[in-house]
Design a protein around this motif. Sequence first.
Motif, PDB file in Angstrom:
ATOM      1  N   GLY A 127       0.812  -1.212   0.000  1.00  0.00           N
ATOM      2  CA  GLY A 127       0.000   0.000   0.000  1.00  0.00           C
ATOM      3  C   GLY A 127       0.837   1.250   0.000  1.00  0.00           C
ATOM      4  O   GLY A 127       2.068   1.216   0.130  1.00  0.00           O
ATOM      5  N   THR A 178      -4.798   6.609   4.931  1.00  0.00           N
ATOM      6  CA  THR A 178      -5.301   5.330   4.418  1.00  0.00           C
ATOM      7  C   THR A 178      -4.672   4.145   5.143  1.00  0.00           C
ATOM      8  O   THR A 178      -5.249   3.053   5.141  1.00  0.00           O
ATOM      9  CB  THR A 178      -5.065   5.207   2.905  1.00  0.00           C
ATOM     10  OG1 THR A 178      -3.672   5.322   2.625  1.00  0.00           O
ATOM     11  CG2 THR A 178      -5.826   6.280   2.154  1.00  0.00           C
ATOM     12  N   TYR A 215      -7.064   1.062   5.292  1.00  0.00           N
ATOM     13  CA  TYR A 215      -6.841  -0.018   4.339  1.00  0.00           C
ATOM     14  C   TYR A 215      -6.022  -1.125   4.999  1.00  0.00           C
ATOM     15  O   TYR A 215      -5.151  -0.853   5.827  1.00  0.00           O
ATOM     16  CB  TYR A 215      -6.052   0.467   3.112  1.00  0.00           C
ATOM     17  CG  TYR A 215      -6.721   1.502   2.245  1.00  0.00           C
ATOM     18  CD1 TYR A 215      -7.972   2.042   2.558  1.00  0.00           C
ATOM     19  CD2 TYR A 215      -6.082   1.958   1.098  1.00  0.00           C
ATOM     20  CE1 TYR A 215      -8.555   3.000   1.738  1.00  0.00           C
ATOM     21  CE2 TYR A 215      -6.656   2.915   0.275  1.00  0.00           C
ATOM     22  CZ  TYR A 215      -7.896   3.434   0.608  1.00  0.00           C
ATOM     23  OH  TYR A 215      -8.461   4.381  -0.206  1.00  0.00           O
ATOM     24  N   ASP A 252      -3.049  -3.613   4.611  1.00  0.00           N
ATOM     25  CA  ASP A 252      -1.842  -3.707   3.781  1.00  0.00           C
ATOM     26  C   ASP A 252      -0.736  -4.411   4.552  1.00  0.00           C
ATOM     27  O   ASP A 252      -0.761  -4.452   5.789  1.00  0.00           O
ATOM     28  CB  ASP A 252      -1.357  -2.317   3.348  1.00  0.00           C
ATOM     29  CG  ASP A 252      -2.034  -1.828   2.088  1.00  0.00           C
ATOM     30  OD1 ASP A 252      -1.975  -2.547   1.078  1.00  0.00           O
ATOM     31  OD2 ASP A 252      -2.632  -0.731   2.116  1.00  0.00           O
ATOM     32  N   ASN A 256      -6.958  -6.977  -5.263  1.00  0.00           N
ATOM     33  CA  ASN A 256      -8.097  -6.078  -5.414  1.00  0.00           C
ATOM     34  C   ASN A 256      -8.939  -6.437  -6.625  1.00  0.00           C
ATOM     35  O   ASN A 256     -10.149  -6.225  -6.625  1.00  0.00           O
ATOM     36  CB  ASN A 256      -7.627  -4.631  -5.550  1.00  0.00           C
ATOM     37  CG  ASN A 256      -6.883  -4.154  -4.321  1.00  0.00           C
ATOM     38  OD1 ASN A 256      -7.085  -4.663  -3.229  1.00  0.00           O
ATOM     39  ND2 ASN A 256      -6.018  -3.173  -4.499  1.00  0.00           N
ATOM     40  N   ARG A 307     -11.197  -8.626  -3.774  1.00  0.00           N
ATOM     41  CA  ARG A 307     -12.104  -7.628  -3.202  1.00  0.00           C
ATOM     42  C   ARG A 307     -13.101  -7.097  -4.221  1.00  0.00           C
ATOM     43  O   ARG A 307     -14.290  -6.997  -3.961  1.00  0.00           O
ATOM     44  CB  ARG A 307     -11.294  -6.455  -2.645  1.00  0.00           C
ATOM     45  CG  ARG A 307     -12.152  -5.376  -1.987  1.00  0.00           C
ATOM     46  CD  ARG A 307     -11.368  -4.090  -1.806  1.00  0.00           C
ATOM     47  NE  ARG A 307     -11.255  -3.328  -3.030  1.00  0.00           N
ATOM     48  CZ  ARG A 307     -10.288  -2.461  -3.292  1.00  0.00           C
ATOM     49  NH1 ARG A 307      -9.307  -2.292  -2.427  1.00  0.00           N
ATOM     50  NH2 ARG A 307     -10.268  -1.797  -4.421  1.00  0.00           N
ATOM     51  N   LEU A 339     -10.919  -1.288   4.057  1.00  0.00           N
ATOM     52  CA  LEU A 339     -10.844  -1.620   2.640  1.00  0.00           C
ATOM     53  C   LEU A 339      -9.734  -2.640   2.438  1.00  0.00           C
ATOM     54  O   LEU A 339      -8.566  -2.367   2.743  1.00  0.00           O
ATOM     55  CB  LEU A 339     -10.557  -0.365   1.815  1.00  0.00           C
ATOM     56  CG  LEU A 339     -10.528  -0.577   0.309  1.00  0.00           C
ATOM     57  CD1 LEU A 339     -11.937  -0.726  -0.235  1.00  0.00           C
ATOM     58  CD2 LEU A 339      -9.816   0.576  -0.397  1.00  0.00           C
ATOM     59  N   GLU A 340     -10.080  -3.792   1.918  1.00  0.00           N
ATOM     60  CA  GLU A 340      -9.091  -4.846   1.690  1.00  0.00           C
ATOM     61  C   GLU A 340      -8.165  -4.441   0.540  1.00  0.00           C
ATOM     62  O   GLU A 340      -8.609  -4.246  -0.579  1.00  0.00           O
ATOM     63  CB  GLU A 340      -9.789  -6.166   1.383  1.00  0.00           C
ATOM     64  CG  GLU A 340     -10.568  -6.738   2.548  1.00  0.00           C
ATOM     65  CD  GLU A 340      -9.686  -7.065   3.740  1.00  0.00           C
ATOM     66  OE1 GLU A 340      -8.488  -7.315   3.532  1.00  0.00           O
ATOM     67  OE2 GLU A 340     -10.190  -7.069   4.875  1.00  0.00           O
ATOM     68  N   HIS A 341      -6.882  -4.318   0.835  1.00  0.00           N
ATOM     69  CA  HIS A 341      -5.952  -3.752  -0.139  1.00  0.00           C
ATOM     70  C   HIS A 341      -4.682  -4.579  -0.312  1.00  0.00           C
ATOM     71  O   HIS A 341      -3.908  -4.345  -1.235  1.00  0.00           O
ATOM     72  CB  HIS A 341      -5.594  -2.321   0.304  1.00  0.00           C
ATOM     73  CG  HIS A 341      -4.980  -1.478  -0.756  1.00  0.00           C
ATOM     74  ND1 HIS A 341      -3.643  -1.126  -0.755  1.00  0.00           N
ATOM     75  CD2 HIS A 341      -5.511  -0.903  -1.864  1.00  0.00           C
ATOM     76  CE1 HIS A 341      -3.384  -0.374  -1.811  1.00  0.00           C
ATOM     77  NE2 HIS A 341      -4.489  -0.218  -2.498  1.00  0.00           N
ATOM     78  N   SER A 342      -4.452  -5.557   0.549  1.00  0.00           N
ATOM     79  CA  SER A 342      -3.229  -6.367   0.467  1.00  0.00           C
ATOM     80  C   SER A 342      -3.248  -7.247  -0.772  1.00  0.00           C
ATOM     81  O   SER A 342      -4.295  -7.781  -1.158  1.00  0.00           O
ATOM     82  CB  SER A 342      -3.094  -7.252   1.710  1.00  0.00           C
ATOM     83  OG  SER A 342      -3.160  -6.487   2.882  1.00  0.00           O
ATOM     84  N   ARG A 343      -2.085  -7.414  -1.376  1.00  0.00           N
ATOM     85  CA  ARG A 343      -1.930  -8.400  -2.454  1.00  0.00           C
ATOM     86  C   ARG A 343      -0.943  -9.453  -1.964  1.00  0.00           C
ATOM     87  O   ARG A 343       0.223  -9.142  -1.692  1.00  0.00           O
ATOM     88  CB  ARG A 343      -1.393  -7.768  -3.725  1.00  0.00           C
ATOM     89  CG  ARG A 343      -2.372  -6.819  -4.436  1.00  0.00           C
ATOM     90  CD  ARG A 343      -2.254  -5.423  -3.967  1.00  0.00           C
ATOM     91  NE  ARG A 343      -2.871  -4.487  -4.905  1.00  0.00           N
ATOM     92  CZ  ARG A 343      -2.779  -3.182  -4.797  1.00  0.00           C
ATOM     93  NH1 ARG A 343      -2.097  -2.637  -3.790  1.00  0.00           N
ATOM     94  NH2 ARG A 343      -3.357  -2.395  -5.679  1.00  0.00           N
ATOM     95  N   ASP A 376      -2.127  -5.939  -8.653  1.00  0.00           N
ATOM     96  CA  ASP A 376      -3.245  -6.848  -8.853  1.00  0.00           C
ATOM     97  C   ASP A 376      -2.979  -7.680 -10.100  1.00  0.00           C
ATOM     98  O   ASP A 376      -2.080  -7.372 -10.885  1.00  0.00           O
ATOM     99  CB  ASP A 376      -4.549  -6.059  -9.013  1.00  0.00           C
ATOM    100  CG  ASP A 376      -4.902  -5.287  -7.755  1.00  0.00           C
ATOM    101  OD1 ASP A 376      -4.902  -5.903  -6.679  1.00  0.00           O
ATOM    102  OD2 ASP A 376      -5.174  -4.074  -7.851  1.00  0.00           O
TER     103      ASP A 376
END
Length: 699
Positions: free
Chosen positions: A473, A479, A483, A485, A553, A579, A605-609, A627
């Motif tokens: 992130g 954020t 979020y 991350d 995402n 997500r 907000l799901e943001h981790s990859r 992503d």
Amino acid sequence: MLAGHTDRSMDALNDLSRNELYLNRELAALEFNFRVLAQARDPRMPLLERMRFMCISSSNLDEFFEVRVAVLRQHISYGDARPGPDGLPPGEVLARIRERALALVGEQYLVWAEELQPALAEEGVRFLTRDRWSARQKRWLQGYFRNEILPVLSPLGLDPAHPFPRILNKSLNIAVVLEGRDAFGRAGHMALVRAPRSLPRLIRLPAQVSDAPCEFVFLAGLLQQFAAEMFPGFTVQGSYQFRVTRNSELTVEEEEVENLASALTAELIERGFARPVRLEVAENCPKPITDLLMANFELTEQDVYRCAGPVNLSRVVSIFDQVDRADLKFRPFTPRLSPSLVQGANVFEVIGKRDVLLHHPYESFQSVMEMLRQAATDPDVLAIKQTLYRVGSDSPLVEHLVEAARAGKDVTVVVELRARFDEEANIRLANRLQSAGVQVVYGVVGYKTHAKMLLVVRREGRKLRRYVHLATGNYHQITSRLYTDIGLMTAQAEIGEDVHKVFQQLSGLGPTIKLTRLLQSPFTLYKGLMQRIEREIRHAGAGKPARIIARMNALNEPSVVEALYRASTAGVEIDLIVRGACTLRPGLPGISERIRVRSVVGRFLEHSRVYWFANDGAPELFCSSADWMERNLMQRIEVCFPILDATLAQRVYDETLANYLSDNAQAWILQPDGHYERVARGDGPSHSAQRTLLAKLTG
């Protein structure tokens, strides 16, 4: 023939690029907002948080039209009718978008009118329409209008000398129908009133005229109620809200400009008046008024959305901070400091001994800020290099970079000017850094720099050592509280060398670089993912357990989807936690029956990859800024980094993958036809992945 497969399924194996195997990417992105809006209907959520989810779904829809619908319309205007992997031409996609967007808008206003407003009223938070003002309230509001609103308005009567004006993107406007003549004898027919951005969209009534603890009135209601005061001598026959949404995609041809910052600055000036893509009007707006607006904006009936309430519904979120009701909001939490980085610890001594993992928002972003702060003041630090995509205003991070430069350290910052909707802020940031002596680089022409990297070079005795922070992130303090991350701090030499090479590539000119540990877009990340998917296919073919778990995402790259289909048919078990938009159809017999796709929508907000490959008992786990989308894998500069410490890798697996696969409280399952069904809780206990991490990691 593979056991258990029919001739028909074997034919499918030979053609996994068929249109019917792919969902449309725009429709999949739009569908996410139905899941967001479902949070607004969830009685388990605090009431003001439910209201905020409704507003998020509304603002998301704005951006969807500004970007995705705008791009589709551009393709059509250019005569480009090529279908995507799903086989739908742009015109058909637009027709289906309208159908789903109408459903979403209808549901938003239904939730607002029939669920949220009544529930808020019971809690003493009321939104008063004009027919509900008491005589006392009306007198106060009229005084407020005359003293605070009327002086900054510039009503515009429409006639040959006053043609239809330029209307700013997403601004609130009132169309007023008039009867009568003015001082010059001009007959009045219609006028427009634009609500200046300086005015609040919701006005809170003071205690002396309120009948409840918190009462609000929409600005649009005041403009309509007191429209006659703006047009003395005329009779107001009607007044109607409207709002136009415009194309917000910037179209700077980077290869043709000498100075990207100057070109973007010029383009941003015109963004607010770009080509219209949507017209929102009040539900009761007469057809002649709507027709006039459509004609002036060059839109059709298919671009018109009638609103059963305020046309700027997302602005309701402004009351969130005005209503002091902790019981109607999520319980506040304090992100913990990483146990490895206790107060006062020397960050470089800690990272020099072992890697440090940060899981935001549960763990504090302050650890990253402290690393940068210490780097700025440490006399042994010689250089700092960092990428910045979205930073936020007044970030202490910028102060640390400025301080380091002024202290004589070599500071290089790669600022991505084209971060959507942050372009203007990033131009200001770049100018400020340059004025302090920071070497600012704008990245690579044609490729957005989306990688999240921080590199510190420190002299230790006779050697130089590199310290690195890599993340999924942005370097954004706000954020980082909203979020999810993953961040990694490490001094591992091979990773440090790789990051150094990437920075050299970004700031200089040179050939493709060879990296040891990192995967990088647009060069090795796509190839590395495909190789690992193929490796799982080979393991399955050899009768070994094979599995892929990945969270991101969005997933829309056709060749990756096709590779996952092949893996499923080969026997690989695949779990995807996506997500937002996913164009893969799970659960298709003989094709994707071993693929499961879930989406988790909750407080954060799901943001981790995170990508995990079983690898025959020697699992590999990577985190990334990318992503599995075409733009991330082919058209951006991204990095994907391994978690090499086995203990930390297990922690990432447990917290970001296994934990989410067990969620039965906020998870949705993608069905083969593209719609989502909420996970059934069953007879067992409720498990929320986010609430579990809040309980485990925060103070």
